[in-house]
Design a protein around this motif. Sequence first.
Motif, PDB file in Angstrom:
ATOM      1  N   LYS A 194      -3.931 -12.632   4.228  1.00  0.00           N
ATOM      2  CA  LYS A 194      -3.460 -13.371   5.409  1.00  0.00           C
ATOM      3  C   LYS A 194      -1.999 -13.774   5.272  1.00  0.00           C
ATOM      4  N   ASP A 195      -1.491 -13.799   4.032  1.00  0.00           N
ATOM      5  CA  ASP A 195      -0.103 -14.209   3.796  1.00  0.00           C
ATOM      6  C   ASP A 195       0.843 -13.036   3.579  1.00  0.00           C
ATOM      7  N   TYR A 196       0.316 -11.812   3.633  1.00  0.00           N
ATOM      8  CA  TYR A 196       1.158 -10.649   3.328  1.00  0.00           C
ATOM      9  C   TYR A 196       0.793  -9.496   4.255  1.00  0.00           C
ATOM     10  N   VAL A 197       1.766  -9.049   5.030  1.00  0.00           N
ATOM     11  CA  VAL A 197       1.547  -7.931   5.950  1.00  0.00           C
ATOM     12  C   VAL A 197       1.775  -6.631   5.184  1.00  0.00           C
ATOM     13  N   ALA A 198       0.698  -5.949   4.864  1.00  0.00           N
ATOM     14  CA  ALA A 198       0.777  -4.675   4.137  1.00  0.00           C
ATOM     15  C   ALA A 198       0.550  -3.529   5.109  1.00  0.00           C
ATOM     16  N   THR A 199       1.515  -2.621   5.199  1.00  0.00           N
ATOM     17  CA  THR A 199       1.360  -1.467   6.076  1.00  0.00           C
ATOM     18  C   THR A 199       0.265  -0.555   5.529  1.00  0.00           C
ATOM     19  N   GLU A 200      -0.226   0.324   6.378  1.00  0.00           N
ATOM     20  CA  GLU A 200      -1.320   1.198   5.961  1.00  0.00           C
ATOM     21  C   GLU A 200      -0.930   2.073   4.776  1.00  0.00           C
ATOM     22  N   ASP A 201       0.296   2.621   4.792  1.00  0.00           N
ATOM     23  CA  ASP A 201       0.700   3.497   3.685  1.00  0.00           C
ATOM     24  C   ASP A 201       0.829   2.726   2.380  1.00  0.00           C
ATOM     25  N   LEU A 202       1.184   1.450   2.460  1.00  0.00           N
ATOM     26  CA  LEU A 202       1.265   0.635   1.248  1.00  0.00           C
ATOM     27  C   LEU A 202      -0.134   0.347   0.708  1.00  0.00           C
ATOM     28  N   ARG A 203      -1.080   0.039   1.593  1.00  0.00           N
ATOM     29  CA  ARG A 203      -2.457  -0.196   1.149  1.00  0.00           C
ATOM     30  C   ARG A 203      -3.032   1.064   0.499  1.00  0.00           C
ATOM     31  N   VAL A 204      -2.747   2.214   1.098  1.00  0.00           N
ATOM     32  CA  VAL A 204      -3.218   3.482   0.531  1.00  0.00           C
ATOM     33  C   VAL A 204      -2.634   3.686  -0.865  1.00  0.00           C
ATOM     34  N   ALA A 205      -1.353   3.381  -1.029  1.00  0.00           N
ATOM     35  CA  ALA A 205      -0.687   3.572  -2.323  1.00  0.00           C
ATOM     36  C   ALA A 205      -1.297   2.684  -3.403  1.00  0.00           C
ATOM     37  N   VAL A 206      -1.527   1.407  -3.072  1.00  0.00           N
ATOM     38  CA  VAL A 206      -2.117   0.478  -4.048  1.00  0.00           C
ATOM     39  C   VAL A 206      -3.491   0.962  -4.475  1.00  0.00           C
ATOM     40  N   ASN A 207      -4.318   1.327  -3.522  1.00  0.00           N
ATOM     41  CA  ASN A 207      -5.682   1.752  -3.836  1.00  0.00           C
ATOM     42  C   ASN A 207      -5.718   3.090  -4.567  1.00  0.00           C
ATOM     43  N   ALA A 208      -4.759   3.975  -4.263  1.00  0.00           N
ATOM     44  CA  ALA A 208      -4.689   5.259  -4.969  1.00  0.00           C
ATOM     45  C   ALA A 208      -4.331   5.040  -6.437  1.00  0.00           C
ATOM     46  N   ALA A 209      -3.382   4.148  -6.694  1.00  0.00           N
ATOM     47  CA  ALA A 209      -2.995   3.858  -8.077  1.00  0.00           C
ATOM     48  C   ALA A 209      -4.156   3.250  -8.856  1.00  0.00           C
ATOM     49  N   ILE A 210      -4.932   2.389  -8.202  1.00  0.00           N
ATOM     50  CA  ILE A 210      -6.095   1.781  -8.859  1.00  0.00           C
ATOM     51  C   ILE A 210      -7.133   2.851  -9.183  1.00  0.00           C
ATOM     52  N   THR A 211      -7.380   3.742  -8.233  1.00  0.00           N
ATOM     53  CA  THR A 211      -8.368   4.800  -8.428  1.00  0.00           C
ATOM     54  C   THR A 211      -7.950   5.756  -9.540  1.00  0.00           C
ATOM     55  N   LEU A 212      -6.678   6.128  -9.548  1.00  0.00           N
ATOM     56  CA  LEU A 212      -6.171   7.069 -10.554  1.00  0.00           C
ATOM     57  C   LEU A 212      -5.931   6.412 -11.913  1.00  0.00           C
ATOM     58  N   GLN A 213      -5.954   5.076 -11.927  1.00  0.00           N
ATOM     59  CA  GLN A 213      -5.655   4.314 -13.137  1.00  0.00           C
ATOM     60  C   GLN A 213      -4.261   4.663 -13.667  1.00  0.00           C
ATOM     61  N   ARG A 214      -3.333   4.733 -12.738  1.00  0.00           N
ATOM     62  CA  ARG A 214      -1.934   4.977 -13.080  1.00  0.00           C
ATOM     63  C   ARG A 214      -1.087   3.788 -12.625  1.00  0.00           C
TER      64      ARG A 214
END
Length: 281
Positions: A7-27
Amino acid sequence: MKFEGTKDYVATEDLRVAVNAAITLQRPLLVKGEPGTGKTVLAEEVAKALDAELITWHIKSTTKAHQGLYEYDAVSRLRDSQLGDERVHDIRNYISKGKLWEAFERDKRPILLIDEIDKADIEFPNDLLQELDRMEFYVYETNETIKAAQRPIVIITSNNEKELPDAFLRRCFFHYIRFPDPETMSEIVEVHFPGIKQRLLSEALGIFFQVRELPGLKKKPSTSELLDWLKLLLNEDIDETVLRERDQKKLIPPLYGALLKNEQDVHLFERLAFLARREGR
């Protein structure tokens, strides 16, 4: 466990995708972008969203990679040995844990922020390759290997002040935070100033983006500077008509010190105002 913004941070869709991709890849997630685009705040908000501890390693020009692992104070141990201190018999008394060690020993997966990695020496990123890959390192003084109990989520920020080594880049998931467009910027402002008058916001954003697009500007104002400026406008109760009716003789925005950060840019605006006045005669 996915990051969907907060609620305190506006994350664009491409940024959300990037964060979740890094978590999934463990990179490690390498985040670049101009100063003031919310790179550091991103790590704080990811930690909040995932209910994880945030461990922050602020990088300076003098920072060395081994400081993130541990530091051994041989000088203090020598001094204590000369004074007959009993502490000298346990070498662990002279080892200080670094931020990576702290992250590795957490039972619950933390967020490790390596902030402004481009400030350090060019060899700094390469010196961390093995530790970030294997999530372990060797302590020579105690003859032990420290392994991560839980692989931390690593977020690395860079202001693009210098190029990073290719070998390091290959091991990261990369995302460039583009400067927000007016629509996204409106959403960001609404988070910080709920219920702000739309007319005032519209006029302020118009001036803000005009300033950013001015040729020859040495330092473009960032999101954080816009928020500071809006806070001052609201605090001084400056009406949108003051912004709308700005004539060429008053080209510099009111309370411009929140937007312009050096004398060259102020002088640039003053010269433009002078030229505008002369042409308007």
